[in-house]
Design a protein around this motif. Structure first.
Motif, PDB file in Angstrom:
ATOM      1  N   SER A 244       0.805  -1.221   0.000  1.00 15.72           N
ATOM      2  CA  SER A 244       0.000   0.000   0.000  1.00 15.72           C
ATOM      3  C   SER A 244       0.839   1.273   0.000  1.00 15.72           C
ATOM      4  CB  SER A 244      -0.939   0.014   1.209  1.00 15.72           C
ATOM      5  OG  SER A 244      -0.208  -0.001   2.424  1.00 15.72           O
ATOM      6  N   HIS A 245       2.049   1.219   0.603  1.00 15.15           N
ATOM      7  CA  HIS A 245       2.921   2.395   0.697  1.00 15.15           C
ATOM      8  C   HIS A 245       4.362   1.980   0.365  1.00 15.15           C
ATOM      9  CE1 HIS A 245      -0.597   3.567   3.048  1.00 15.15           C
ATOM     10  NE2 HIS A 245      -0.233   4.822   2.906  1.00 15.15           N
ATOM     11  N   PRO A 246       4.655   1.737  -0.883  1.00 16.82           N
ATOM     12  CA  PRO A 246       5.970   1.196  -1.268  1.00 16.82           C
ATOM     13  C   PRO A 246       7.149   2.105  -0.945  1.00 16.82           C
ATOM     14  CG  PRO A 246       4.717   1.885  -3.204  1.00 16.82           C
ATOM     15  CD  PRO A 246       3.774   1.924  -2.048  1.00 16.82           C
ATOM     16  N   ASP A 247       6.926   3.401  -0.785  1.00 17.01           N
ATOM     17  CA  ASP A 247       8.032   4.322  -0.522  1.00 17.01           C
ATOM     18  C   ASP A 247       8.224   4.628   0.961  1.00 17.01           C
ATOM     19  OD1 ASP A 247       8.536   4.570  -3.272  1.00 17.01           O
ATOM     20  OD2 ASP A 247       6.998   6.136  -3.470  1.00 17.01           O
ATOM     21  N   ALA A 248       7.394   4.065   1.813  1.00 14.24           N
ATOM     22  CA  ALA A 248       7.479   4.368   3.245  1.00 14.24           C
ATOM     23  C   ALA A 248       8.708   3.717   3.874  1.00 14.24           C
ATOM     24  CB  ALA A 248       6.219   3.889   3.957  1.00 14.24           C
ATOM     25  N   ILE A 249       9.302   4.401   4.851  1.00 10.13           N
ATOM     26  CA  ILE A 249      10.399   3.849   5.640  1.00 10.13           C
ATOM     27  C   ILE A 249       9.792   3.007   6.765  1.00 10.13           C
ATOM     28  CG2 ILE A 249      12.359   4.374   7.145  1.00 10.13           C
ATOM     29  CD1 ILE A 249      12.676   7.008   5.639  1.00 10.13           C
ATOM     30  N   ILE A 250      10.228   1.763   6.863  1.00 13.24           N
ATOM     31  CA  ILE A 250       9.674   0.853   7.873  1.00 13.24           C
ATOM     32  C   ILE A 250      10.707   0.624   8.971  1.00 13.24           C
ATOM     33  CG2 ILE A 250       8.690  -1.422   8.305  1.00 13.24           C
ATOM     34  CD1 ILE A 250       7.855  -1.520   5.372  1.00 13.24           C
ATOM     35  N   TYR A 251      10.353   1.007  10.187  1.00 18.61           N
ATOM     36  CA  TYR A 251      11.190   0.765  11.356  1.00 18.61           C
ATOM     37  C   TYR A 251      10.537  -0.323  12.213  1.00 18.61           C
ATOM     38  CZ  TYR A 251      13.656   5.248  10.574  1.00 18.61           C
ATOM     39  OH  TYR A 251      14.404   6.284  10.066  1.00 18.61           O
ATOM     40  N   ILE A 252      11.275  -1.400  12.460  1.00 20.38           N
ATOM     41  CA  ILE A 252      10.806  -2.449  13.371  1.00 20.38           C
ATOM     42  C   ILE A 252      11.571  -2.287  14.679  1.00 20.38           C
ATOM     43  CG2 ILE A 252      10.507  -4.912  13.746  1.00 20.38           C
ATOM     44  CD1 ILE A 252       8.908  -3.873  11.389  1.00 20.38           C
ATOM     45  N   GLN A 253      10.861  -2.024  15.764  1.00 19.75           N
ATOM     46  CA  GLN A 253      11.509  -1.818  17.054  1.00 19.75           C
ATOM     47  C   GLN A 253      11.626  -3.139  17.826  1.00 19.75           C
ATOM     48  OE1 GLN A 253      10.077   2.148  18.915  1.00 19.75           O
ATOM     49  NE2 GLN A 253       8.364   1.434  17.667  1.00 19.75           N
ATOM     50  N   SER A 254      12.715  -3.292  18.545  1.00 20.91           N
ATOM     51  CA  SER A 254      12.888  -4.481  19.375  1.00 20.91           C
ATOM     52  C   SER A 254      11.862  -4.476  20.506  1.00 20.91           C
ATOM     53  CB  SER A 254      14.306  -4.522  19.954  1.00 20.91           C
ATOM     54  OG  SER A 254      14.573  -3.344  20.710  1.00 20.91           O
ATOM     55  N   ILE A 255      11.543  -5.666  20.995  1.00 22.07           N
ATOM     56  CA  ILE A 255      10.615  -5.792  22.122  1.00 22.07           C
ATOM     57  C   ILE A 255      11.346  -5.388  23.393  1.00 22.07           C
ATOM     58  CG2 ILE A 255       9.062  -7.339  23.354  1.00 22.07           C
ATOM     59  CD1 ILE A 255       9.264  -9.215  20.884  1.00 22.07           C
ATOM     60  N   LEU A 256      10.746  -4.539  24.191  1.00 18.93           N
ATOM     61  CA  LEU A 256      11.376  -4.111  25.435  1.00 18.93           C
ATOM     62  C   LEU A 256      11.364  -5.238  26.455  1.00 18.93           C
ATOM     63  CD1 LEU A 256       9.763  -0.557  25.811  1.00 18.93           C
ATOM     64  CD2 LEU A 256      11.850  -1.207  24.574  1.00 18.93           C
ATOM     65  N   PRO A 257      12.375  -5.306  27.315  1.00 22.11           N
ATOM     66  CA  PRO A 257      12.379  -6.334  28.354  1.00 22.11           C
ATOM     67  C   PRO A 257      11.339  -6.033  29.424  1.00 22.11           C
ATOM     68  CG  PRO A 257      14.165  -4.793  28.717  1.00 22.11           C
ATOM     69  CD  PRO A 257      13.542  -4.408  27.400  1.00 22.11           C
ATOM     70  N   VAL A 258      11.144  -6.973  30.317  1.00 22.36           N
ATOM     71  CA  VAL A 258      10.289  -6.771  31.489  1.00 22.36           C
ATOM     72  C   VAL A 258      11.170  -6.858  32.729  1.00 22.36           C
ATOM     73  CG1 VAL A 258       8.211  -7.649  30.384  1.00 22.36           C
ATOM     74  CG2 VAL A 258       9.715  -9.242  31.581  1.00 22.36           C
ATOM     75  N   SER A 259      10.616  -6.497  33.870  1.00 21.96           N
ATOM     76  CA  SER A 259      11.393  -6.535  35.107  1.00 21.96           C
ATOM     77  C   SER A 259      11.713  -7.980  35.490  1.00 21.96           C
ATOM     78  CB  SER A 259      10.612  -5.876  36.246  1.00 21.96           C
ATOM     79  OG  SER A 259       9.485  -6.668  36.598  1.00 21.96           O
ATOM     80  N   HIS A 260      12.690  -8.124  36.369  1.00 24.69           N
ATOM     81  CA  HIS A 260      13.028  -9.466  36.860  1.00 24.69           C
ATOM     82  C   HIS A 260      11.832 -10.097  37.553  1.00 24.69           C
ATOM     83  CE1 HIS A 260      15.047 -12.792  38.792  1.00 24.69           C
ATOM     84  NE2 HIS A 260      14.660 -12.342  39.973  1.00 24.69           N
ATOM     85  N   LYS A 261      11.068  -9.306  38.264  1.00 23.21           N
ATOM     86  CA  LYS A 261       9.897  -9.818  38.985  1.00 23.21           C
ATOM     87  C   LYS A 261       8.911 -10.454  38.016  1.00 23.21           C
ATOM     88  CE  LYS A 261       7.349  -9.704  42.906  1.00 23.21           C
ATOM     89  NZ  LYS A 261       7.786 -10.091  44.249  1.00 23.21           N
ATOM     90  N   VAL A 262       8.616  -9.754  36.934  1.00 25.99           N
ATOM     91  CA  VAL A 262       7.679 -10.290  35.950  1.00 25.99           C
ATOM     92  C   VAL A 262       8.273 -11.507  35.248  1.00 25.99           C
ATOM     93  CG1 VAL A 262       6.488  -9.803  33.772  1.00 25.99           C
ATOM     94  CG2 VAL A 262       6.529  -8.073  35.580  1.00 25.99           C
ATOM     95  N   SER A 263       9.516 -11.391  34.815  1.00 23.09           N
ATOM     96  CA  SER A 263      10.150 -12.473  34.058  1.00 23.09           C
ATOM     97  C   SER A 263      10.213 -13.769  34.851  1.00 23.09           C
ATOM     98  CB  SER A 263      11.562 -12.054  33.634  1.00 23.09           C
ATOM     99  OG  SER A 263      12.170 -13.050  32.852  1.00 23.09           O
ATOM    100  N   SER A 264      10.368 -13.654  36.178  1.00 13.10           N
ATOM    101  CA  SER A 264      10.528 -14.852  37.009  1.00 13.10           C
ATOM    102  C   SER A 264       9.206 -15.410  37.528  1.00 13.10           C
ATOM    103  CB  SER A 264      11.449 -14.552  38.194  1.00 13.10           C
ATOM    104  OG  SER A 264      10.908 -13.513  39.001  1.00 13.10           O
ATOM    105  N   THR A 265       8.107 -14.652  37.378  1.00 12.97           N
ATOM    106  CA  THR A 265       6.830 -15.113  37.922  1.00 12.97           C
ATOM    107  C   THR A 265       5.725 -15.257  36.887  1.00 12.97           C
ATOM    108  OG1 THR A 265       6.160 -12.832  38.460  1.00 12.97           O
ATOM    109  CG2 THR A 265       7.325 -14.076  40.180  1.00 12.97           C
ATOM    110  N   HIS A 266       5.809 -14.535  35.784  1.00  9.87           N
ATOM    111  CA  HIS A 266       4.734 -14.592  34.797  1.00  9.87           C
ATOM    112  C   HIS A 266       4.719 -15.942  34.095  1.00  9.87           C
ATOM    113  CE1 HIS A 266       2.131 -13.467  31.404  1.00  9.87           C
ATOM    114  NE2 HIS A 266       1.737 -12.467  32.170  1.00  9.87           N
ATOM    115  N   SER A 267       3.526 -16.371  33.690  1.00 13.80           N
ATOM    116  CA  SER A 267       3.391 -17.708  33.102  1.00 13.80           C
ATOM    117  C   SER A 267       4.066 -17.834  31.743  1.00 13.80           C
ATOM    118  CB  SER A 267       1.909 -18.073  32.968  1.00 13.80           C
ATOM    119  OG  SER A 267       1.237 -17.131  32.144  1.00 13.80           O
ATOM    120  N   TYR A 268       4.153 -16.748  30.979  1.00  7.58           N
ATOM    121  CA  TYR A 268       4.789 -16.875  29.663  1.00  7.58           C
ATOM    122  C   TYR A 268       5.646 -15.690  29.250  1.00  7.58           C
ATOM    123  CZ  TYR A 268       0.839 -14.045  27.924  1.00  7.58           C
ATOM    124  OH  TYR A 268      -0.090 -13.060  27.723  1.00  7.58           O
TER     125      TYR A 268
END
Length: 335
Positions: A244-268
């Motif tokens: 749809s927009h062949p001339d557009a600049i596409i930026y893909i951003q990395s996924i931000l990390p989560v805190s240690h608390k979330v990373s160690s307790t969240h189910s996924y």
């Protein structure tokens, strides 16, 4: 010699005992079948629950719903927001810092392999500078003005929603964000209001004039079993934008990390899975000739986690870290 009546009584007693035994065996068999059916039902329910949970349109970890950015007004969710995890995190084991692995570059000597890759190489050459190295994130450069983002569209889940709320890059920038948005639901979930009706993000994008698009998706998809499916869905977004927009600049951003608390307790939601996804996203950017912006590097502490003072719930950023996000974008652009 036993009497005739005694023989009859013994026979009747034996018959009754056999009948009782048969009834017991039948009852035991029915109970076993019932236990098996219950076990199978619970197993199916557990699988359905896990699948549903991994696709739920929210990455809100173990937080109170009232802390979601959708429920807060700007004036009530500033730097004074109390950090929800009042108890101190246990000293985390050092997680691997979020640094996407560099894809190996292979020299193809086989002419057939070179022919197979020619189409993707042509696509890259048409949209980018000749000397740009897609195997690496966008490098540090000069700070751009706010006007650089005047023709930009930002696509993402509730994290990008918070970013556009607290640190909008430009008053003219367009925001197509929604809580729990994913690489597949951008095509299907009717969440963007246009002309009095709600339509999917990608449909709204087709009818929007823009010169740049910034995308951050993936945290809600960390519960998916297949990394390949995640990348396939992501590539469909890139293909749709190019169509749809062949001339557009596409930026893909990395996924931000989560805190240690979330990373160690969240189910996924785990930082280890986020690292895997970011490495695959960088490879995808290389293969499709789009720009990978590694925002995660400015959001990661020495243990490979989001600093616990950065977010209200270990996931969604406070205003000061949204500003860090914006500062990073301003110094990592293609001009």
């Amino acid at each position: 010699m036993p009497k005739k009546g005694e023989n009859m009584n013994n026979y009747s007693r034996a018959t009754r005992m056999n009948y009782i035994r048969k009834k017991r065996r039948k009852r035991i068999r029915r109970m076993l079948l019932l236990v098996i059916l219950i076990s199978l039902t619970l197993s199916v329910k557990c699988q359905e629950s896990y699948y549903k949970k991994s696709h739920e349109l929210d990455a809100s970890a173990t937080t109170n719903p009232s802390t979601d950015l959708n429920d807060k007004k700007p004036e009530t969710n500033q730097e004074s927001i109390e950090y929800l995890f009042k108890d101190e995190d246990q000293k985390p084991e050092k997680e691997k810092p979020i640094e996407p692995s560099q894809p190996e570059t292979k020299l193809n000597t086989d002419s057939d392999e070179n022919d197979n890759n020619s189409e993707s190489n042509e696509k890259i050459d048409e949209t980018t500078p000749d000397d740009y190295d897609y195997t690496k994130p966008v490098p540090l450069g000069e700070t751009v003005e706010e006007s650089y983002f005047d023709d930009a569209v930002f696509i993402g889940d509730s994290r990008t929603e918070g970013f556009m709320l607290y640190s909008p890059p430009s008053s003219k920038a367009v925001s197509y964000t929604y809580k729990g948005l994913m690489v597949d639901t951008v095509f299907t979930s009717e969440v963007i209001k246009k002309d009095g009706k709600k339509i999917p993000v990608m449909e709204a994008l087709k009818n929007t004039d823009f010169g740049k698009v910034y995308i951050m998706l993936g945290i809600n998809e960390t519960g998916w079993i297949s990394n390949d499916i995640f990348i396939e869905k992501y590539e469909k977004i890139i293909d749709s934008i190019r169509e749809s927009h062949p001339d557009a600049i596409i930026y893909i951003q990395s996924i931000l990390p989560v805190s240690h608390k979330v990373s160690s307790t969240h189910s996924y939601i785990k930082n280890s899975k986020i690292n895997q996804y970011n490495s695959r996203i960088l490879e995808m950017a290389r293969d499709n000739g789009v720009y990978f912006v590694n925002v995660a590097e400015v959001m990661t502490n020495e243990n490979g986690c989001l600093p616990k003072e950065a977010a209200v719930d270990g996931i969604h950023l406070k205003k000061s870290y949204c500003q860090k996000w914006l500062d990073y974008l301003k110094t990592h652009t293609i001009i």
